[in-house]
Design a protein around this motif. Structure first.
Motif, short mmCIF file in Angstrom:
data_model
loop_
_atom_site.label_atom_id
_atom_site.label_comp_id
_atom_site.label_asym_id
_atom_site.label_seq_id
_atom_site.Cartn_x
_atom_site.Cartn_y
_atom_site.Cartn_z
N ASP A 24 77.83 43.81 78.63
CA ASP A 24 78.64 42.65 78.24
C ASP A 24 79.84 43.11 77.43
N LEU A 25 79.59 44.09 76.58
CA LEU A 25 80.62 44.59 75.68
C LEU A 25 81.78 45.17 76.48
N PHE A 26 81.45 45.99 77.48
CA PHE A 26 82.48 46.64 78.26
C PHE A 26 83.24 45.63 79.12
N GLU A 27 82.51 44.64 79.66
CA GLU A 27 83.15 43.63 80.48
C GLU A 27 84.18 42.85 79.66
N ASP A 28 83.82 42.56 78.41
CA ASP A 28 84.72 41.79 77.55
C ASP A 28 85.87 42.63 77.02
N LYS A 29 85.68 43.96 77.04
CA LYS A 29 86.68 44.86 76.46
C LYS A 29 87.04 44.40 75.05
N MET A 30 86.01 44.19 74.26
CA MET A 30 86.23 43.67 72.91
C MET A 30 87.20 44.54 72.11
N LEU A 31 86.96 45.86 72.13
CA LEU A 31 87.79 46.73 71.33
C LEU A 31 89.06 47.12 72.08
N SER A 32 90.02 46.25 72.03
CA SER A 32 91.32 46.53 72.64
C SER A 32 92.40 45.91 71.76
N GLU A 33 93.57 46.51 71.81
CA GLU A 33 94.67 46.02 70.98
C GLU A 33 95.05 44.59 71.37
N GLU A 34 94.86 44.26 72.66
CA GLU A 34 95.21 42.91 73.12
C GLU A 34 94.33 41.86 72.45
N ASN A 35 93.08 42.22 72.19
CA ASN A 35 92.13 41.25 71.62
C ASN A 35 92.09 41.27 70.10
N ARG A 36 92.77 42.19 69.49
CA ARG A 36 92.66 42.40 68.04
C ARG A 36 92.89 41.13 67.23
N ALA A 37 93.86 40.33 67.64
CA ALA A 37 94.21 39.13 66.87
C ALA A 37 93.12 38.07 66.92
N GLU A 38 92.20 38.18 67.90
CA GLU A 38 91.16 37.16 68.06
C GLU A 38 89.89 37.46 67.26
N TYR A 39 89.79 38.64 66.67
CA TYR A 39 88.59 38.97 65.91
C TYR A 39 88.46 38.10 64.68
N GLN A 40 87.27 37.61 64.43
CA GLN A 40 86.97 36.91 63.18
C GLN A 40 85.89 37.71 62.45
N ILE A 41 86.30 38.48 61.44
CA ILE A 41 85.35 39.28 60.68
C ILE A 41 84.68 38.38 59.65
N LEU A 42 83.39 38.13 59.83
CA LEU A 42 82.68 37.22 58.94
C LEU A 42 82.22 37.90 57.66
N GLY A 43 81.95 39.20 57.75
CA GLY A 43 81.50 39.91 56.55
C GLY A 43 80.54 41.02 56.88
N GLN A 44 79.88 41.53 55.85
CA GLN A 44 78.98 42.67 55.96
C GLN A 44 77.58 42.27 55.50
N ILE A 45 76.55 42.78 56.19
CA ILE A 45 75.17 42.52 55.77
C ILE A 45 74.43 43.85 55.60
N PHE A 46 73.52 43.87 54.65
CA PHE A 46 72.69 45.04 54.37
C PHE A 46 73.52 46.28 54.07
N ASP A 47 74.75 46.10 53.60
CA ASP A 47 75.66 47.21 53.30
C ASP A 47 75.80 48.17 54.47
N THR A 48 75.58 47.69 55.68
CA THR A 48 75.58 48.58 56.84
C THR A 48 76.22 47.98 58.08
N TYR A 49 76.02 46.69 58.32
CA TYR A 49 76.48 46.08 59.56
C TYR A 49 77.55 45.02 59.27
N TRP A 50 78.52 44.92 60.17
CA TRP A 50 79.53 43.88 60.08
C TRP A 50 79.24 42.83 61.13
N LEU A 51 79.59 41.61 60.82
CA LEU A 51 79.47 40.52 61.78
C LEU A 51 80.87 40.11 62.21
N ILE A 52 81.10 40.13 63.51
CA ILE A 52 82.42 39.80 64.04
C ILE A 52 82.27 38.81 65.19
N VAL A 53 83.00 37.73 65.14
CA VAL A 53 83.00 36.76 66.24
C VAL A 53 84.21 37.05 67.12
#
Length: 227
Positions: A24-53
């Motif tokens: 799913d990740l590759f199909e969406d190509k989440m990590l691309s400069e074109e999509n960068r503006a759409e990221y919603q970084i919600l925060g960090q949990i357990f000092d280890t993981y980030w939540l991104i919508v």
């Protein structure tokens, strides 16, 4: 409908959503400069993981794996371009090596040098570590150096230089990974920006995923909003 077999599976005559998979990740190509503006970084949990919508998915980023991937790619790229920078240590770190460790150091001395280590023979079995790769400065240099030496004395190493170089770079990166650290939103965004520059940002050098996803559909199924 067998035509949607790639998206769903049948189990006990119940149609179930396939577990979140990296495809799913590759199909969406989440990590691309074109999509960068759409990221919603919600925060960090357990000092280890980030939540991104991103669109209709929730992404979990493992900062350990992500940081390791960035460090690894940096070192490999700079190594092959011969642009690695050495950070001097003042005072230098003096280590005492066993005969086996000393033999490994001498055999791979050139590779240590190319990686950015600056080492001086103090005579006897003592060596002074006067510099380390700049990216690894402040990362427990003594332990890092001895770990690399121990790895080379632990068993036969493939004498193919490329394999040895990448093995050393991978180990050095592992020592530099951010772990159990609270990161600010700016730091998360900076690391994401660096991930965008990599050819494959989805796996760390050891094959672990840097990101996993959960779709809105899966979340709604958990809350039984969808039957």
């Amino acid at each position: 409908n067998e035509g949607i077999h790639s998206n769903i599976i049948k189990k006990d005559d119940t149609v179930m959503l396939e577990k979140h998979i990296q495809l799913d990740l590759f199909e969406d190509k989440m990590l691309s400069e074109e999509n960068r503006a759409e990221y919603q970084i919600l925060g960090q949990i357990f000092d280890t993981y980030w939540l991104i919508v991103f669109r209709d998915k929730l992404f979990f980023v493992d900062q350990h794996a992500a940081h390791e991937k960035v460090k690894y790619e940096r070192l490999i790229d700079r190594f092959h371009k011969k642009t690695l920078v050495t950070q001097n240590l003042n005072p230098p770190i003096v280590v005492t090596l066993t005969a086996k460790e000393e033999e490994a150091l001498k055999e791979y001395w050139d590779i240590f040098t190319h990686l950015g280590f600056e080492i001086e023979d103090f005579g006897g079995s003592e060596y002074a570590l006067r510099g380390v790769p700049a990216d690894l400065y402040g990362c427990q240099e003594r332990e890092l150096f001895l770990t690399v030496i121990d790895e080379l004395t632990d068993g036969p190493v493939n004498k193919n230089l490329t394999v040895v170089e990448e093995k050393l770079a991978s180990m050095a990166c592992k020592a530099a990974v951010k772990g159990n650290n609270t990161l600010s939103k700016n730091e998360m965004e900076a690391l994401l920006d660096e991930l965008l520059t990599l050819e494959n940002p989805y796996h760390c050098p050891h094959g672990r995923p840097t990101i996993i996803s959960m779709s809105k559909y899966e979340i709604e199924k958990k809350f039984k909003r969808i039957i």
